[in-house]
Design an enzyme around this catalytic site. Structure first.
Site, PDB file in Angstrom:
ATOM      1  NE  ARG A  48      35.932  40.834  63.020  1.00 12.38           N
ATOM      2  CZ  ARG A  48      36.434  39.881  64.045  1.00 12.38           C
ATOM      3  NH1 ARG A  48      37.196  38.948  63.735  1.00 12.38           N
ATOM      4  NH2 ARG A  48      36.518  40.432  65.146  1.00 12.38           N
ATOM      5  CE1 TYR A 102      40.735  41.597  37.586  1.00 14.27           C
ATOM      6  CE2 TYR A 102      41.756  41.392  40.080  1.00 14.27           C
ATOM      7  CZ  TYR A 102      40.743  42.168  39.314  1.00 14.27           C
ATOM      8  OH  TYR A 102      40.124  43.358  39.409  1.00 14.27           O
ATOM      9  CG  ASP A 174      40.346  34.134  39.569  1.00  8.09           C
ATOM     10  OD1 ASP A 174      39.144  34.072  39.337  1.00  8.09           O
ATOM     11  OD2 ASP A 174      40.763  35.373  39.935  1.00  8.09           O
ATOM     12  CE  LYS A 199      35.131  41.768  38.298  1.00  5.98           C
ATOM     13  NZ  LYS A 199      36.383  41.049  38.300  1.00  5.98           N
TER      14      LYS A 199
HETATM   15  C1  PLP Z   1      37.582  41.161  39.152  1.00 12.24           C
HETATM   16  C2  PLP Z   1      38.359  39.880  39.362  1.00 12.24           C
HETATM   17  C3  PLP Z   1      39.080  39.625  40.347  1.00 12.24           C
HETATM   18  C4  PLP Z   1      39.092  40.709  41.732  1.00 12.24           C
HETATM   19  O1  PLP Z   1      37.690  40.501  42.176  1.00 12.24           O
HETATM   20  P1  PLP Z   1      37.086  41.987  43.096  1.00 12.24           P
HETATM   21  O2  PLP Z   1      35.936  41.732  43.164  1.00 12.24           O
HETATM   22  O3  PLP Z   1      37.426  43.179  42.060  1.00 12.24           O
HETATM   23  O4  PLP Z   1      37.902  42.232  44.254  1.00 12.24           O
HETATM   24  C5  PLP Z   1      39.871  38.459  40.443  1.00 12.24           C
HETATM   25  N1  PLP Z   1      40.042  37.609  39.524  1.00 12.24           N
HETATM   26  C6  PLP Z   1      39.311  37.863  38.225  1.00 12.24           C
HETATM   27  C7  PLP Z   1      39.682  37.175  37.093  1.00 12.24           C
HETATM   28  C8  PLP Z   1      38.691  39.097  38.132  1.00 12.24           C
HETATM   29  O5  PLP Z   1      37.938  39.227  37.149  1.00 12.24           O
END
Ligand code: PLP
Length: 391
Positions: A48, A102, A174, A199
């Site tokens: 952690r 998102y 992001d 992703k």
């Molecule tokens: C999936 C996603 C997130 C969140 O990610 P998790 O791994 O599901 O918590 C944030 N931003 C974008 C653009 C995403 O596609």
């Protein structure tokens, strides 16, 4: 500013390995220990604290890919998003967020921030005037996402970072949809780069993880909160993610290529009313995308003609899977109105241009001929169903 020192495939394959000093194996061993010595050591390690051998090694790979000084990995993309935001915001502060975000990030802001006394404004539009208008004397952070989900709108990163710097504001992005393969926001002056590693970094639809790449100073600030919030990633998953990332650049480049072909093909198909892909010359942000991306990505959206039922079409697909999430090697589709943007409500969706029939397409690495054949057979099936009902 640091930029990549090695080729991207070399970074993906080799940077950030745990050396196997004992047996000289070719790959990183996994250190699963949750208990490390505290006496006579330079670093007190604990999962952690985000500093196990595997966690630290993978952070080096991610930092090298984004060209940043440092990085941190998290138990999910949202753990990365929430920790980054809360590390820079306190009661009385204000944040500007771009209007299309998102769904999870949007929910975090509207459901939680009022509890902490953090004020927020979503921009109306993505141009300079829209961002400038949203800034107040209390603004500490500007948060963007480009290309955006699901309409693939592109935000001008240089414009946002210049505006923020002139006002002493930290910028966050992001960068999930582009991945570090197609876009390195540090080159455009963005301070904090966030990824859902679930992703493209993971890429095989079997990992949930997040990452933040930024300067040493910002990393330390985020780490100070991260160790208290506790959203670290287990070493088993860290190891899987390292394995996945070795092929990230070749996967993403294959997805770029497939997506461009599919976007062109869809835009010429009579059954398709509109295609949203930043790599199409017809996309309003094409020139901007070309300036800040080295590839246009594997994500797009499209609308079928009104008389075609989007749900029936997706049910008729045989190869492409209608499913949540994105960026795997396998192609998937979904309706944002039913999934990622369901909580927004009909009115807000209409305002953002997300129709009920809009389909988001995450293009995988299959052969493009097979993807085209699958879409063609599904359209034919839906079409014959319509003709049957009419006759
Ligand atoms: C999936 C996603 C997130 C969140 O990610 P998790 O791994 O599901 O918590 C944030 N931003 C974008 C653009 C995403 O596609």
């Amino acid at each position: 500013m640091k930029s990549r020192t090695k080729g991207i495939n070399t970074i993906c394959t080799h940077v950030g390995e745990v050396k196997d000093e004992q047996f000289k194996g070719a790959i990183s061993p996994i250190y699963l220990s949750s208990s490390y010595a505290f006496m006579d050591v330079d670093v007190k390690r604990y999962p952690r604290y985000f500093n196990t051998p595997n966690q630290e090694a993978l952070c080096k790979k991610i930092a090298a890919l984004e060209g940043t000084e440092d990085a941190l990995i998290f138990g999910s993309g949202m753990a990365a998003v929430s920790t980054a935001l809360l590390a820079f915001l306190k009661a009385g502060d204000h944040i500007v967020l771009q209007e299309t975000l998102y769904g999870g990030t949007y929910n975090l802001v509207v459901e939680e921030f009022h509890k902490y006394g953090i004020e927020y404004t979503f921009t109306k539009g993505l141009d300079e005037a829209a961002f400038a208008k949203a800034i107040t004397p209390k603004t500490k952070v500007i948060y963007i996402e480009t290309p955006s989900n699901p309409l693939m709108k592109v935000t001008d990163m240089t414009m946002v970072s210049s505006l923020a710097k002139a006002n002493g504001i930290v910028t966050m992005i992001d960068n999930t949809f582009a991945s570090p393969v197609n876009q390195n926001p540090l080159q455009f002056g963005i301070d904090v780069i966030i990824h859902s590693a679930t992703k493209y970094m993971g890429g095989h639809s079997d990992i949930c993880a997040g990452a933040i790449a930024t300067s040493k100073e910002h990393t330390e600030r985020i780490w100070n909160l991260a160790k208290n919030l506790g959203g670290s990633l287990s070493d088993m998953t860290v190891w899987m993610l390292e394995r996945s990332m070795k092929t990230m650049a070749i996967r993403v480049k294959a997805q770029n290529k497939n997506a461009k072909k599919l976007a062109k093909w869809l835009s010429k198909n009579d059954a398709v009313a509109k295609v949203y892909y930043p790599g199409l010359k017809s996309h309003p942000d094409y020139e901007l995308a070309k300036r800040q991306m080295t590839g246009f990505g594997g994500m797009m959206s499209f609308e079928l003609q009104d008389h075609i039922d989007a749900e029936a079409f997706q049910k008729a697909l045989k190869l492409i899977k209608p499913s949540m999430s994105l960026a795997g090697v396998e192609s998937t589709m979904l309706c944002p109105a039913q999934t990622s943007h369901a909580l927004l409500g009909e009115e807000e969706r209409a305002k953002q241009g997300i129709s009920d029939g809009l389909i988001r397409f995450s293009v995988g690495i299959e052969d493009k001929e097979d993807l085209i054949a699958d879409i063609e057979q599904a359209l034919a099936e839906v079409h014959s169903a319509v003709t049957l009902v009419e006759s």
